[in-house]
Design a protein around this motif. Structure first.
Motif, mmCIF file in Angstrom:
data_model
loop_
_atom_site.group_PDB
_atom_site.id
_atom_site.type_symbol
_atom_site.label_atom_id
_atom_site.label_comp_id
_atom_site.label_asym_id
_atom_site.label_seq_id
_atom_site.Cartn_x
_atom_site.Cartn_y
_atom_site.Cartn_z
ATOM 1 N N MET A 165 63.472 97.471 -4.855
ATOM 2 C CA MET A 165 62.869 96.140 -5.000
ATOM 3 C C MET A 165 62.946 95.387 -3.680
ATOM 4 N N SER A 166 61.939 94.640 -3.383
ATOM 5 C CA SER A 166 61.925 93.853 -2.151
ATOM 6 C C SER A 166 62.641 92.538 -2.363
ATOM 7 N N VAL A 167 63.103 91.979 -1.277
ATOM 8 C CA VAL A 167 63.806 90.699 -1.346
ATOM 9 C C VAL A 167 62.798 89.590 -1.575
ATOM 10 N N ALA A 168 63.097 88.742 -2.549
ATOM 11 C CA ALA A 168 62.189 87.633 -2.873
ATOM 12 C C ALA A 168 62.402 86.495 -1.904
ATOM 13 N N ARG A 169 61.366 86.145 -1.162
ATOM 14 C CA ARG A 169 61.453 85.026 -0.230
ATOM 15 C C ARG A 169 61.064 83.732 -0.921
ATOM 16 N N SER A 170 61.726 82.657 -0.540
ATOM 17 C CA SER A 170 61.422 81.372 -1.152
ATOM 18 C C SER A 170 60.005 80.938 -0.823
ATOM 19 N N GLU A 171 59.253 80.547 -1.849
ATOM 20 C CA GLU A 171 57.903 80.041 -1.625
ATOM 21 C C GLU A 171 57.937 78.660 -0.992
ATOM 22 N N ARG A 172 59.078 77.969 -1.125
ATOM 23 C CA ARG A 172 59.169 76.630 -0.569
ATOM 24 C C ARG A 172 59.849 76.617 0.789
ATOM 25 N N ARG A 173 59.959 77.778 1.403
ATOM 26 C CA ARG A 173 60.638 77.836 2.692
ATOM 27 C C ARG A 173 59.945 76.951 3.717
ATOM 28 N N PRO A 174 60.665 75.980 4.289
ATOM 29 C CA PRO A 174 60.042 75.093 5.269
ATOM 30 C C PRO A 174 59.727 75.842 6.553
ATOM 31 N N LEU A 192 64.858 76.481 11.191
ATOM 32 C CA LEU A 192 65.768 75.894 10.217
ATOM 33 C C LEU A 192 66.912 76.848 9.928
ATOM 34 N N SER A 193 68.027 76.291 9.471
ATOM 35 C CA SER A 193 69.137 77.136 9.030
ATOM 36 C C SER A 193 68.694 77.933 7.809
ATOM 37 N N ARG A 194 69.040 79.214 7.782
ATOM 38 C CA ARG A 194 68.601 80.106 6.710
ATOM 39 C C ARG A 194 69.797 80.481 5.846
ATOM 40 N N VAL A 195 69.584 80.463 4.545
ATOM 41 C CA VAL A 195 70.630 80.760 3.571
ATOM 42 C C VAL A 195 70.165 81.913 2.691
ATOM 43 N N LEU A 196 71.040 82.916 2.522
ATOM 44 C CA LEU A 196 70.764 84.026 1.616
ATOM 45 C C LEU A 196 71.441 83.744 0.279
ATOM 46 N N VAL A 197 70.655 83.731 -0.807
ATOM 47 C CA VAL A 197 71.160 83.474 -2.158
ATOM 48 C C VAL A 197 71.111 84.793 -2.934
ATOM 49 N N LEU A 240 74.265 81.274 6.348
ATOM 50 C CA LEU A 240 75.149 81.142 5.195
ATOM 51 C C LEU A 240 74.669 82.105 4.115
ATOM 52 N N CYS A 241 75.607 82.648 3.350
ATOM 53 C CA CYS A 241 75.266 83.461 2.179
ATOM 54 C C CYS A 241 76.010 82.916 0.969
ATOM 55 N N LEU A 242 75.277 82.745 -0.128
ATOM 56 C CA LEU A 242 75.868 82.373 -1.417
ATOM 57 C C LEU A 242 75.647 83.551 -2.369
ATOM 58 N N THR A 243 76.721 84.126 -2.888
ATOM 59 C CA THR A 243 76.568 85.294 -3.746
ATOM 60 C C THR A 243 77.330 85.155 -5.050
ATOM 61 N N ASP A 244 76.695 85.590 -6.128
ATOM 62 C CA ASP A 244 77.361 85.652 -7.419
ATOM 63 C C ASP A 244 78.389 86.776 -7.390
ATOM 64 N N MET A 245 79.401 86.696 -8.242
ATOM 65 C CA MET A 245 80.405 87.752 -8.289
ATOM 66 C C MET A 245 79.940 88.944 -9.117
ATOM 67 N N ARG A 246 79.109 88.702 -10.138
ATOM 68 C CA ARG A 246 78.680 89.791 -11.024
ATOM 69 C C ARG A 246 77.225 90.132 -10.747
ATOM 70 N N MET A 257 67.344 70.022 0.989
ATOM 71 C CA MET A 257 68.257 69.731 2.094
ATOM 72 C C MET A 257 67.638 70.123 3.433
ATOM 73 N N GLY A 258 66.398 70.633 3.401
ATOM 74 C CA GLY A 258 65.727 71.019 4.630
ATOM 75 C C GLY A 258 66.142 72.380 5.145
ATOM 76 N N LEU A 259 66.556 73.264 4.229
ATOM 77 C CA LEU A 259 67.019 74.600 4.611
ATOM 78 C C LEU A 259 66.055 75.662 4.104
ATOM 79 N N ALA A 260 66.025 76.783 4.784
ATOM 80 C CA ALA A 260 65.200 77.909 4.358
ATOM 81 C C ALA A 260 66.043 78.868 3.543
ATOM 82 N N ALA A 261 65.499 79.345 2.422
ATOM 83 C CA ALA A 261 66.253 80.226 1.538
ATOM 84 C C ALA A 261 65.551 81.558 1.385
ATOM 85 N N ALA A 262 66.362 82.616 1.267
ATOM 86 C CA ALA A 262 65.880 83.929 0.861
ATOM 87 C C ALA A 262 66.720 84.357 -0.326
#
Length: 450
Positions: free
Chosen positions: A1-10, A14-19, A61-67, A37-42
């Motif tokens: 599966m490909s990584v879903a990029r944010s459609e609202r990416r400014p 900008l600072s990029r955050v991996l979710v 920055l990376c924000l990751t779920d534990m499960r 917050m003016g950040l780009a997300a992937a």
């Protein structure tokens, strides 16, 4: 599966955050918050997708779920620590899963969030993470406040540099006078909270009946004497670091409240029904063995594990004797300015042979006294006023006693003398000794004084 990029990416730099989360709703919520917050997300939904995203580009920055479907968040944390060391990573854990949060912090995570994700806490975490200095920046600013080039001090400085990039609670162990508060201040100064306040608190100096109010604040009229609203230590340290010195002196009832504040990142003022979020980094210290306090039932085990996520041990001065000449020079310069007296070779040798039960703090006191008493421009052995039986060799005053046994004996003697002078009045004895009543009560129990 490909990584879903944010459609609202400014657009723009900008600072990029991996979710990383397998729940589309959570990804959408975080994505929207970051965008505002003016950040780009992937966004990625698995460990594999997260690795692919990290291989494709740089993230701040990376924000990751534990499960996750193909593993857990710890794999992402470890992968980033190994391959993208300058990218801070925070984990999202299920409510009450403190073990997972602690494991992630030990693995190198910057911080954690508990589900359901609170937007205020999320925004505060992101702001803190994006202020974290990178490894390259840290290397350009070596720590100079911890004097000495011994192996023990080099290790302590290296550990402080690493700890400054984390949000993990830190437990600083070491004897009295070994520099625990200085280490805490250095961690704060090198951290993302450096622009915020550093609030030191001596836990053994606060009356037990005022502790909750002092830590969490109170509303006017909450109790007799509460004539106005009061901000507690947590509020005062907002956006910065709260340093809890002598944390082992906290009574068990207060330990429960502190544990909740750390876990939930919220506090409730006395007299107020609602909780308020707090953005505070916790560093604690004590000269006592906290593990022994847990074993004796004087300190909660769950709080111990929340505070002792990462331990920094400050060495005793007798463990780094080779640092004494440099420390002497630095202390004398601080005390005397440009007119620094000389120290004879014999005086330096005497200091090297002295065991320093009070560590660097005692060395400062000895040198301050010596500068006042020396008759010329050179500090000699006699100016130091060191006890003869403490200057190397077999100690006739202590015999085969360990240093702890020796200090316990002196402490017992001082307490018994104070009790005798006050006819057994413990409150008056505590006042005479310059300690709190609760601190005296603990010492009586520890030393077995009835």
């Amino acid at each position: 599966m490909s990584v879903a990029r944010s459609e609202r990416r400014p657009r723009g730099e900008l600072s990029r955050v991996l979710v990383v989360d397998d729940e589309p709703d959570i990804r959408e919520l975080i994505d929207l918050t970051l965008s505002r917050m003016g950040l780009a997300a992937a966004c990625a939904g698995s460990v594999a997708e997260a690795r692919q995203a990290l291989a494709d580009g740089e993230f701040h920055l990376c924000l990751t779920d534990m499960r996750l479907p193909d593993g857990d968040g710890l794999e992402v944390v470890r992968y980033i620590a190994e391959h993208h060391a300058q990218t801070p990573v925070a984990v999202i854990t299920a409510y009450g899963s403190t073990e997972n949060a602690v494991a992630a912090l030990k693995a190198g995570a910057f911080d954690y969030l508990a589900k359901p994700v609170g937007l205020e806490q999320l925004r505060a975490l992101v702001k803190s993470a994006l202020r974290v200095p990178g490894s390259q920046q840290q290397g350009n600013h070596p720590l100079q406040s911890l004097t000495g080039e011994s192996a023990a001090m080099q290790q302590a400085r290296s550990m402080i540099e690493r700890l400054a990039r984390s949000q993990a609670p830190i437990y600083i162990s070491g004897e009295s006078g070994s520099g625990k508060e200085l280490a805490a201040r250095l961690i704060h100064a090198r951290s993302a909270q450096a622009s915020g306040p550093f609030v030191p608190v001596n836990c053994g100096a606060i009356p037990e009946n005022l502790m909750e109010s002092e830590f969490f604040g109170h509303r006017k009229g909450a109790f007799t004497g509460a004539e106005s609203d009061h901000e507690g230590f947590f509020q005062a340290a907002s956006g910065g670091t709260l340093f809890l010195d002598e944390v082992a002196d906290l009574p068990l009832a207060m330990q429960v409240k502190l544990l909740r504040a750390i876990q939930e990142k919220k506090v409730r003022k006395v007299g107020v029904a609602t909780e308020e979020p707090v953005d505070v980094r916790i560093i604690c210290a004590t000269h006592r063995n906290l593990r022994d306090c847990v074993d004796k039932g004087n300190f909660r085990q769950d709080l111990y594990y929340r505070l002792n996520v990462i331990e920094l041990r400050m060495p005793a001065l007798r463990e780094r004797v080779e640092d004494i000449p440099a420390l002497v020079a630095a202390i004398l310069k601080k005390l005397c300015g440009e007119t620094v007296p000389q120290v004879s070779a014999a005086a330096l040798q005497a200091l090297a042979a002295y065991p320093f039960p009070g560590n660097v703090r005692e060395l400062e006191n000895i040198l301050e006294r010596a500068t006042a008493l020396c008759s010329g421009t050179t500090i000699e052995v006699d100016d130091l006023h060191l006890a003869p039986d403490e200057m190397g060799g077999e100690n006739p005053g202590r015999g085969s006693e360990t240093l702890d046994d020796y200090l316990n004996r002196l402490e017992r003697q001082a307490i018994l003398e104070a009790l005798q002078k006050t006819d057994g009045n413990r409150t008056a004895a505590a006042r005479l000794l310059g300690v709190t009543f609760r601190s005296l009560r603990y010492r009586l129990e520890r030393l077995g004084i009835e």
